[in-house]
Design a protein around this motif. Structure first.
Motif, PDB file in Angstrom:
ATOM      1  N   GLU A 374      -4.324  -7.641   5.764  1.00 38.80           N
ATOM      2  CA  GLU A 374      -2.862  -7.577   5.930  1.00 38.80           C
ATOM      3  C   GLU A 374      -2.259  -6.461   5.078  1.00 38.80           C
ATOM      4  OE1 GLU A 374      -0.837  -9.139   7.969  1.00 38.80           O
ATOM      5  OE2 GLU A 374      -2.520 -10.182   8.918  1.00 38.80           O
ATOM      6  N   VAL A 375      -2.786  -6.272   3.859  1.00 36.88           N
ATOM      7  CA  VAL A 375      -2.298  -5.174   3.010  1.00 36.88           C
ATOM      8  C   VAL A 375      -2.622  -3.829   3.651  1.00 36.88           C
ATOM      9  CG1 VAL A 375      -2.582  -4.026   0.783  1.00 36.88           C
ATOM     10  CG2 VAL A 375      -2.383  -6.518   0.891  1.00 36.88           C
ATOM     11  N   SER A 376      -3.795  -3.701   4.243  1.00 38.51           N
ATOM     12  CA  SER A 376      -4.164  -2.457   4.922  1.00 38.51           C
ATOM     13  C   SER A 376      -3.225  -2.164   6.084  1.00 38.51           C
ATOM     14  CB  SER A 376      -5.613  -2.526   5.423  1.00 38.51           C
ATOM     15  OG  SER A 376      -6.519  -2.643   4.327  1.00 38.51           O
ATOM     16  N   ARG A 377      -2.784  -3.224   6.768  1.00 42.45           N
ATOM     17  CA  ARG A 377      -1.886  -3.039   7.914  1.00 42.45           C
ATOM     18  C   ARG A 377      -0.501  -2.550   7.497  1.00 42.45           C
ATOM     19  NH1 ARG A 377      -4.236  -8.098   9.531  1.00 42.45           N
ATOM     20  NH2 ARG A 377      -5.813  -7.762  11.140  1.00 42.45           N
ATOM     21  N   LEU A 378      -0.153  -2.696   6.220  1.00 45.89           N
ATOM     22  CA  LEU A 378       1.136  -2.179   5.758  1.00 45.89           C
ATOM     23  C   LEU A 378       1.195  -0.656   5.867  1.00 45.89           C
ATOM     24  CD1 LEU A 378       1.746  -4.331   2.530  1.00 45.89           C
ATOM     25  CD2 LEU A 378       2.896  -4.550   4.736  1.00 45.89           C
ATOM     26  N   GLU A 379       0.016  -0.005   5.734  1.00 44.01           N
ATOM     27  CA  GLU A 379      -0.102   1.442   5.849  1.00 44.01           C
ATOM     28  C   GLU A 379       0.851   2.176   4.903  1.00 44.01           C
ATOM     29  OE1 GLU A 379       0.377   2.430   9.938  1.00 44.01           O
ATOM     30  OE2 GLU A 379      -1.596   1.646  10.514  1.00 44.01           O
ATOM     31  N   ILE A 380       0.837   1.715   3.646  1.00 45.95           N
ATOM     32  CA  ILE A 380       1.617   2.391   2.604  1.00 45.95           C
ATOM     33  C   ILE A 380       0.824   3.621   2.164  1.00 45.95           C
ATOM     34  CG2 ILE A 380       2.661   2.178   0.324  1.00 45.95           C
ATOM     35  CD1 ILE A 380       2.731  -0.848   0.768  1.00 45.95           C
ATOM     36  N   SER A 381       1.357   4.764   2.388  1.00 45.19           N
ATOM     37  CA  SER A 381       0.636   6.018   2.130  1.00 45.19           C
ATOM     38  C   SER A 381       0.243   6.151   0.663  1.00 45.19           C
ATOM     39  CB  SER A 381       1.514   7.197   2.548  1.00 45.19           C
ATOM     40  OG  SER A 381       0.840   8.410   2.300  1.00 45.19           O
ATOM     41  N   HIS A 382      -1.035   6.496   0.431  1.00 48.33           N
ATOM     42  CA  HIS A 382      -1.545   6.696  -0.933  1.00 48.33           C
ATOM     43  C   HIS A 382      -2.597   7.801  -0.866  1.00 48.33           C
ATOM     44  CE1 HIS A 382      -2.769   6.304  -4.932  1.00 48.33           C
ATOM     45  NE2 HIS A 382      -3.116   5.021  -5.002  1.00 48.33           N
ATOM     46  N   ALA A 383      -2.142   9.057  -1.054  1.00 44.28           N
ATOM     47  CA  ALA A 383      -3.028  10.225  -0.908  1.00 44.28           C
ATOM     48  C   ALA A 383      -3.954  10.408  -2.093  1.00 44.28           C
ATOM     49  CB  ALA A 383      -2.170  11.475  -0.713  1.00 44.28           C
ATOM     50  N   TYR A 384      -3.760   9.607  -3.128  1.00 45.40           N
ATOM     51  CA  TYR A 384      -4.545   9.806  -4.355  1.00 45.40           C
ATOM     52  C   TYR A 384      -5.488   8.625  -4.613  1.00 45.40           C
ATOM     53  CZ  TYR A 384      -0.840  13.200  -4.860  1.00 45.40           C
ATOM     54  OH  TYR A 384       0.033  14.225  -4.629  1.00 45.40           O
ATOM     55  N   SER A 385      -5.883   7.923  -3.548  1.00 48.02           N
ATOM     56  CA  SER A 385      -6.792   6.789  -3.666  1.00 48.02           C
ATOM     57  C   SER A 385      -8.155   7.166  -3.126  1.00 48.02           C
ATOM     58  CB  SER A 385      -6.237   5.581  -2.897  1.00 48.02           C
ATOM     59  OG  SER A 385      -7.197   4.548  -2.869  1.00 48.02           O
ATOM     60  N   SER A 386      -9.202   6.770  -3.838  1.00 46.65           N
ATOM     61  CA  SER A 386     -10.559   7.045  -3.378  1.00 46.65           C
ATOM     62  C   SER A 386     -11.004   6.074  -2.298  1.00 46.65           C
ATOM     63  CB  SER A 386     -11.535   6.968  -4.558  1.00 46.65           C
ATOM     64  OG  SER A 386     -11.550   5.641  -5.097  1.00 46.65           O
ATOM     65  N   ALA A 387     -10.185   5.014  -2.088  1.00 44.83           N
ATOM     66  CA  ALA A 387     -10.572   3.992  -1.108  1.00 44.83           C
ATOM     67  C   ALA A 387     -10.006   4.267   0.274  1.00 44.83           C
ATOM     68  CB  ALA A 387     -10.102   2.621  -1.586  1.00 44.83           C
ATOM     69  N   GLY A 388      -9.198   5.307   0.429  1.00 41.25           N
ATOM     70  CA  GLY A 388      -8.606   5.608   1.717  1.00 41.25           C
ATOM     71  C   GLY A 388      -7.256   6.261   1.558  1.00 41.25           C
TER      72      GLY A 388
END
Length: 435
Positions: A374-388
């Motif tokens: 569900e958190v992934s579905r929020l699609e909150i942009s995070h360009a500085y994460s190694s997880a995606g």
């Protein structure tokens, strides 16, 4: 006044009816005033309450010794002057109590610095006052019956003598002094205002029933006693109304305080940013659920969640965006908590916790996986994460085993959380998943 001397029939039932009502009114008033004294602990209220107790007891003795009711001359060997002496004693004692009330009124602001050491305990003070009042009334009653030789002649038949009128005028002046004393003692409370009304009616009572009339059983005698009953009733009604108002105010205040306490309790147990349970509430609830689980041999699971690379998110997008991110994720976590017994808490800065009563390890891992998705579905942009490219969370899941403490359960979930981070983040790790 012009018709006060008009003779009327001797209604023997009038005195017992009048006295019974008077005694009841005065006793209730005394109880209410003693009750106020027990709270405020002011000597003025104690004296006034004692005055009403005095009138009730003196009136009762007056009934017993009144000629023609229980015996031709009254009980206990009463003589022709006994009831008149008791009437004057009764109508002198109450004004003296009112005068005492006014003299002690200034001391109401210093309840702990009372003139008598006995007043330090309200119960002892009330009991002592009652003993003193009853002793004085009984003592005078004994004197009025057994010491008739020393009593002046107030009545001849049913007619008041000049001596009697002189004594009655002195009693009337004493009542006037009580009225003036209350009036001059400012500022006036509600009790003071109505006490002035009582003293005015008290003056009418004595004037009509003893001074302006010719003796017993004339118009003034009957009407004056009715005025006396009104005097006793006035303050009682006012005290009851005031008590009702105070009860209403206390009830409204209690409702407001209860609502305020609920709000304060909610604030004290919940995180102000996300609205989730805070760490303190989490610790209390976890200890409670562990005790229940151990007692009834029920399963209990704990999930610890951590937002991946949240410090980098804050550093690059700003703290306002970070707060908005925390709020959105908190809403997702709350939506995945579907049972009343489940709790979601903000465990730390970007760390959250699930307490899942009656849930085994496998079911808890499924809940954690649902939360991650569900958190992934929020699609909150995070360009500085190694997880995606979007904000994600990692979770560790642990299950309560026999004799495990809260700290051990948390430590187990925390170990699995760090394993999830070590495996690349954005995933759930539990003992079940590793079997």
């Amino acid at each position: 006044m012009p018709f006060a001397t008009t003779p009327l029939a001797q209604a023997f039932a009038f005195i017992p009816m009048y006295v019974s009502a008077l005694v009841i009114c005065d006793l209730i008033t005394a109880v209410l005033l003693f009750g106020q004294f027990s709270v405020l602990q002011t000597p003025a209220l104690l004296v006034l309450a004692s005055g009403y107790l005095f009138t009730a007891s003196a009136t009762l003795v007056y009934l017993l010794i009144f000629p023609g009711l229980f015996s031709p001359t009254g009980l206990f060997g009463s003589g022709p002057q006994t009831s008149s002496a008791m009437y004057m004693f009764w109508h002198s004692g109450f004004p003296l109590a009112v005068i005492g009330y006014t003299l002690l009124k200034d001391k109401t602001t210093k309840p702990r610095k009372l003139p008598l050491r006995i007043l330090a305990s309200p119960r002892i003070a009330i009991a002592s006052a009652a003993v003193v009042v009853l002793s004085v009334v009984v003592g005078f009653g004994i004197f009025a019956t057994w010491g008739q030789a020393w009593i002046p002649i107030f009545l001849i038949g049913h007619r008041t003598t000049s001596t009697g009128r002189m004594f009655l005028f002195g009693v009337w002046l004493l009542s006037l002094a009580g009225l003036v004393g209350v009036w001059k003692k400012r500022p006036h409370t509600v009790l003071d205002i109505w006490l002035q009304v009582v003293m005015c009616v008290w003056l009418f009572d004595i004037a009509l029933a003893a001074l302006l009339n010719s003796g017993r059983y004339d118009l003034g005698w009957y009407v004056g006693r009715i005025y006396g009953l009104l005097a006793a009733s006035f303050l009682l009604v006012v005290l009851l109304v005031e008590d009702l108002k105070q009860y209403k105010r206390l009830f409204q205040l209690s409702v407001k305080l209860s609502a305020a306490n609920t709000v304060l309790a909610n604030l004290a147990r919940h995180d102000s940013l996300t609205g989730l349970a805070n760490r303190r509430f989490f610790d209390e609830y976890l200890a409670e659920q562990i005790a229940i689980a151990n007692r009834f041999h029920r399963p209990l699971a704990l999930i610890l969640c951590d937002i991946d690379h949240f410090k980098s998110f804050n550093d690059h997008y700003g703290h306002q965006e970070g707060d908005a991110c925390l709020k959105r994720i908190a809403r997702v976590l709350q939506s995945c908590s579907r049972r009343p017994a489940d709790m979601v808490a903000r465990y730390g800065g970007e760390e959250f916790a699930f307490i899942l009563p009656d849930t085994d390890l496998r079911a808890a891992a499924q809940v954690a996986e649902e939360v991650r998705a569900e958190v992934s579905r929020l699609e909150i942009s995070h360009a500085y994460s190694s997880a995606g490219s979007c904000v994600s969370i990692s979770s560790g899941v642990s299950e309560l085993v026999s004799s495990m403490k809260a700290s051990q359960l948390i430590s187990a979930a925390d170990d699995f959380l760090y394993k999830a981070k070590g495996l690349g983040r954005n995933q759930v790790v539990s003992a079940w998943a590793n079997i």
